[in-house]
Motif scaffolding. Structure first.
Motif, PDB file in Angstrom:
ATOM      1  N   THR A  54       0.842  -1.204   0.000  1.00 45.81           N
ATOM      2  CA  THR A  54       0.000   0.000   0.000  1.00 45.81           C
ATOM      3  C   THR A  54       0.874   1.249   0.000  1.00 45.81           C
ATOM      4  O   THR A  54       0.560   2.244  -0.661  1.00 45.81           O
ATOM      5  CB  THR A  54      -0.943  -0.011   1.224  1.00 45.81           C
ATOM      6  OG1 THR A  54      -1.643  -1.252   1.231  1.00 45.81           O
ATOM      7  CG2 THR A  54      -1.941   1.128   1.162  1.00 45.81           C
ATOM      8  N   TRP A  55       1.988   1.174   0.694  1.00 42.27           N
ATOM      9  CA  TRP A  55       2.927   2.292   0.737  1.00 42.27           C
ATOM     10  C   TRP A  55       3.457   2.607  -0.664  1.00 42.27           C
ATOM     11  O   TRP A  55       3.422   3.752  -1.128  1.00 42.27           O
ATOM     12  CB  TRP A  55       4.068   1.927   1.686  1.00 42.27           C
ATOM     13  CG  TRP A  55       4.889   3.079   2.164  1.00 42.27           C
ATOM     14  CD1 TRP A  55       4.661   4.414   1.947  1.00 42.27           C
ATOM     15  CD2 TRP A  55       6.080   3.006   2.961  1.00 42.27           C
ATOM     16  NE1 TRP A  55       5.627   5.162   2.567  1.00 42.27           N
ATOM     17  CE2 TRP A  55       6.516   4.325   3.189  1.00 42.27           C
ATOM     18  CE3 TRP A  55       6.812   1.950   3.498  1.00 42.27           C
ATOM     19  CZ2 TRP A  55       7.670   4.618   3.931  1.00 42.27           C
ATOM     20  CZ3 TRP A  55       7.941   2.238   4.246  1.00 42.27           C
ATOM     21  CH2 TRP A  55       8.368   3.556   4.455  1.00 42.27           C
ATOM     22  N   SER A  66       2.150   1.678  -3.499  1.00 42.77           N
ATOM     23  CA  SER A  66       1.020   2.080  -4.353  1.00 42.77           C
ATOM     24  C   SER A  66       0.702   3.558  -4.154  1.00 42.77           C
ATOM     25  O   SER A  66       0.468   4.303  -5.112  1.00 42.77           O
ATOM     26  CB  SER A  66      -0.229   1.259  -4.011  1.00 42.77           C
ATOM     27  OG  SER A  66       0.010  -0.112  -4.175  1.00 42.77           O
ATOM     28  N   TYR A  67       0.703   3.970  -2.910  1.00 43.70           N
ATOM     29  CA  TYR A  67       0.361   5.348  -2.545  1.00 43.70           C
ATOM     30  C   TYR A  67       1.395   6.325  -3.114  1.00 43.70           C
ATOM     31  O   TYR A  67       1.050   7.359  -3.687  1.00 43.70           O
ATOM     32  CB  TYR A  67       0.329   5.425  -1.017  1.00 43.70           C
ATOM     33  CG  TYR A  67      -0.276   6.682  -0.438  1.00 43.70           C
ATOM     34  CD1 TYR A  67      -1.659   6.872  -0.423  1.00 43.70           C
ATOM     35  CD2 TYR A  67       0.533   7.664   0.137  1.00 43.70           C
ATOM     36  CE1 TYR A  67      -2.213   8.004   0.149  1.00 43.70           C
ATOM     37  CE2 TYR A  67      -0.021   8.803   0.715  1.00 43.70           C
ATOM     38  CZ  TYR A  67      -1.396   8.969   0.708  1.00 43.70           C
ATOM     39  OH  TYR A  67      -1.949  10.090   1.280  1.00 43.70           O
ATOM     40  N   ASP A  91       1.002   6.493  -6.881  1.00 48.54           N
ATOM     41  CA  ASP A  91      -0.220   7.228  -7.205  1.00 48.54           C
ATOM     42  C   ASP A  91       0.026   8.742  -7.081  1.00 48.54           C
ATOM     43  O   ASP A  91      -0.383   9.524  -7.938  1.00 48.54           O
ATOM     44  CB  ASP A  91      -1.341   6.772  -6.260  1.00 48.54           C
ATOM     45  CG  ASP A  91      -2.707   7.256  -6.703  1.00 48.54           C
ATOM     46  OD1 ASP A  91      -3.078   6.977  -7.855  1.00 48.54           O
ATOM     47  OD2 ASP A  91      -3.394   7.913  -5.909  1.00 48.54           O
ATOM     48  N   GLN A 148      -6.765  11.710  -4.303  1.00 53.14           N
ATOM     49  CA  GLN A 148      -6.409  11.056  -3.046  1.00 53.14           C
ATOM     50  C   GLN A 148      -7.551  11.060  -2.028  1.00 53.14           C
ATOM     51  O   GLN A 148      -7.581  10.241  -1.139  1.00 53.14           O
ATOM     52  CB  GLN A 148      -5.197  11.745  -2.404  1.00 53.14           C
ATOM     53  CG  GLN A 148      -3.856  11.128  -2.783  1.00 53.14           C
ATOM     54  CD  GLN A 148      -3.516  11.326  -4.242  1.00 53.14           C
ATOM     55  OE1 GLN A 148      -3.796  12.372  -4.805  1.00 53.14           O
ATOM     56  NE2 GLN A 148      -2.926  10.317  -4.859  1.00 53.14           N
ATOM     57  N   ILE A 153      -7.644   3.734  -1.995  1.00 52.36           N
ATOM     58  CA  ILE A 153      -6.465   3.281  -2.738  1.00 52.36           C
ATOM     59  C   ILE A 153      -6.741   1.974  -3.499  1.00 52.36           C
ATOM     60  O   ILE A 153      -6.222   1.759  -4.586  1.00 52.36           O
ATOM     61  CB  ILE A 153      -5.241   3.120  -1.784  1.00 52.36           C
ATOM     62  CG1 ILE A 153      -3.949   2.849  -2.548  1.00 52.36           C
ATOM     63  CG2 ILE A 153      -5.461   2.047  -0.734  1.00 52.36           C
ATOM     64  CD1 ILE A 153      -3.214   4.039  -3.058  1.00 52.36           C
ATOM     65  N   SER A 200       3.396  10.531   2.425  1.00 49.62           N
ATOM     66  CA  SER A 200       3.407   9.061   2.486  1.00 49.62           C
ATOM     67  C   SER A 200       4.045   8.535   3.773  1.00 49.62           C
ATOM     68  O   SER A 200       4.340   7.345   3.873  1.00 49.62           O
ATOM     69  CB  SER A 200       4.132   8.478   1.267  1.00 49.62           C
ATOM     70  OG  SER A 200       5.486   8.887   1.262  1.00 49.62           O
ATOM     71  N   MET A 211      -0.626   8.152   6.541  1.00 48.64           N
ATOM     72  CA  MET A 211      -1.415   7.163   5.799  1.00 48.64           C
ATOM     73  C   MET A 211      -2.346   6.398   6.725  1.00 48.64           C
ATOM     74  O   MET A 211      -3.471   6.068   6.367  1.00 48.64           O
ATOM     75  CB  MET A 211      -0.496   6.206   5.053  1.00 48.64           C
ATOM     76  CG  MET A 211       0.202   6.857   3.870  1.00 48.64           C
ATOM     77  SD  MET A 211       1.263   5.693   2.983  1.00 48.64           S
ATOM     78  CE  MET A 211       0.093   4.444   2.453  1.00 48.64           C
ATOM     79  N   ALA A 262      -6.621   5.503   2.457  1.00 50.59           N
ATOM     80  CA  ALA A 262      -5.396   4.700   2.299  1.00 50.59           C
ATOM     81  C   ALA A 262      -5.320   3.539   3.278  1.00 50.59           C
ATOM     82  O   ALA A 262      -4.598   2.569   3.048  1.00 50.59           O
ATOM     83  CB  ALA A 262      -4.162   5.589   2.489  1.00 50.59           C
TER      84      ALA A 262
END
Length: 291
Positions: free
Chosen positions: A47-48, A50-51, A54, A66, A71, A225, A230, A236
């Motif tokens: 996820t980190w 991906s964020y 993004d 956002q 996410i 991030s 997050m 997220a």
């Protein structure tokens, strides 16, 4: 909450039906040359990454992105199929962004072949085995799509044996590492490096992707991030996903390196290290268990 799934062998990899029910569509998925695949073993920093990606691509083009969609819709999970929700392949096919950011936990040998045919870029994130096992344990406690984890001792044994959803950690990280040696389009990142110096890792990512972010933009992405930001962000932190029970454990728990020391006994750690040496003796891949 859906019923807990049972583990079974799928092409030599332990799986649950939520990630194999849509298999034909997964295998026939049509990747595009500008797609970016974010690949990891579960709970390694997916996820980190991906964020960050993004934000790198879309924070200036679509500033409200956002806050307007979670996410898992912005970066669909390719192999997932949960009743009453769009499948991962449907979500990916409906993305209108360029590039499309797509996430997978598949081991390298099960990735749809169109990603290789189209020479797509892949960002792979790996995390040291001990922290990964601990994080996965807490995740399995709260995630109803996975089997019941039982106690830590039994869980650790299964982790060592590779009887986890998406198979063996050892096979996963080394399989992707070997593939990287012949595929320059794979950028292999380490969770520990990201924790140690997020800015440096964002710079490396930008070089790999060829993005033209300014120093200010990169600094802003680094700040946004950070784990605590997050964790508070409902778009997220997966708090909108009904199969996860946040009363048991948050999806984003600590985001630290070295939390394994709060879980492993001395005996467990020694036994683990012994087995680890055997399994990892034929690879040049190296991890840090503290930063």
């Amino acid at each position: 909450m859906p019923p807990r799934a049972n583990l079974f062998d799928f092409h030599g990899v332990s799986m649950v039906h939520y990630f194999t029910d849509n298999w034909e569509k997964i295998q026939n998925f049509k990747a595009r040359p500008d797609d970016i695949l974010i690949a990891t073993y579960p709970k390694a920093g997916t996820t980190w990454a991906s964020y960050i990606l993004d934000l790198l691509y879309f924070s200036h083009k679509q500033p409200d992105r956002q806050t307007s969609a979670p996410i898992h819709e912005r970066v669909p999970f390719l192999e997932i199929q949960i009743p009453c929700f769009p499948t991962g392949t449907e979500l990916a096919d409906s993305l209108e962004t360029s590039p499309r950011l797509i996430k997978t936990h598949l081991p390298v040998q099960l990735v749809p072949k169109s990603f290789w045919e189209q020479n797509c870029r892949v960002v792979y994130v790996a995390r040291n085995a001990k922290d990964n096992a601990v994080s996965y344990f807490h995740f399995d406690r709260m995630n109803h799509a996975h089997p019941e984890p039982g106690d830590w001792n039994g869980y650790l044994q299964r982790f060592i044996e590779g009887k986890m959803v998406f198979g063996s950690w050892y096979d996963h990280v080394t399989g992707w590492w070997e593939r990287k040696q012949s595929h320059p389009n794979i950028h292999y990142m380490f969770f520990e490096d990201m924790v140690e110096d997020t800015g440096r890792e964002i710079n490396k990512l930008c070089s790999f992707l060829g993005t033209t972010s300014t120093a200010d933009e990169k600094e802003q992405i680094r700040a946004m991030s950070q784990f605590d930001n997050m964790k508070k962000d409902d778009m997220a932190n997966y708090s909108t996903v009904p199969i996860m029970d946040f009363k048991i454990s948050p999806f984003m728990r600590k985001g630290k390196v070295g939390d394994w020391k709060n879980h492993f006994t001395v005996a467990q750690s020694e036994e683990f290290d012994e087995d680890y040496k055997k399994k990892m003796k034929n690879t040049t891949l190296q991890f840090r268990t503290e930063v």
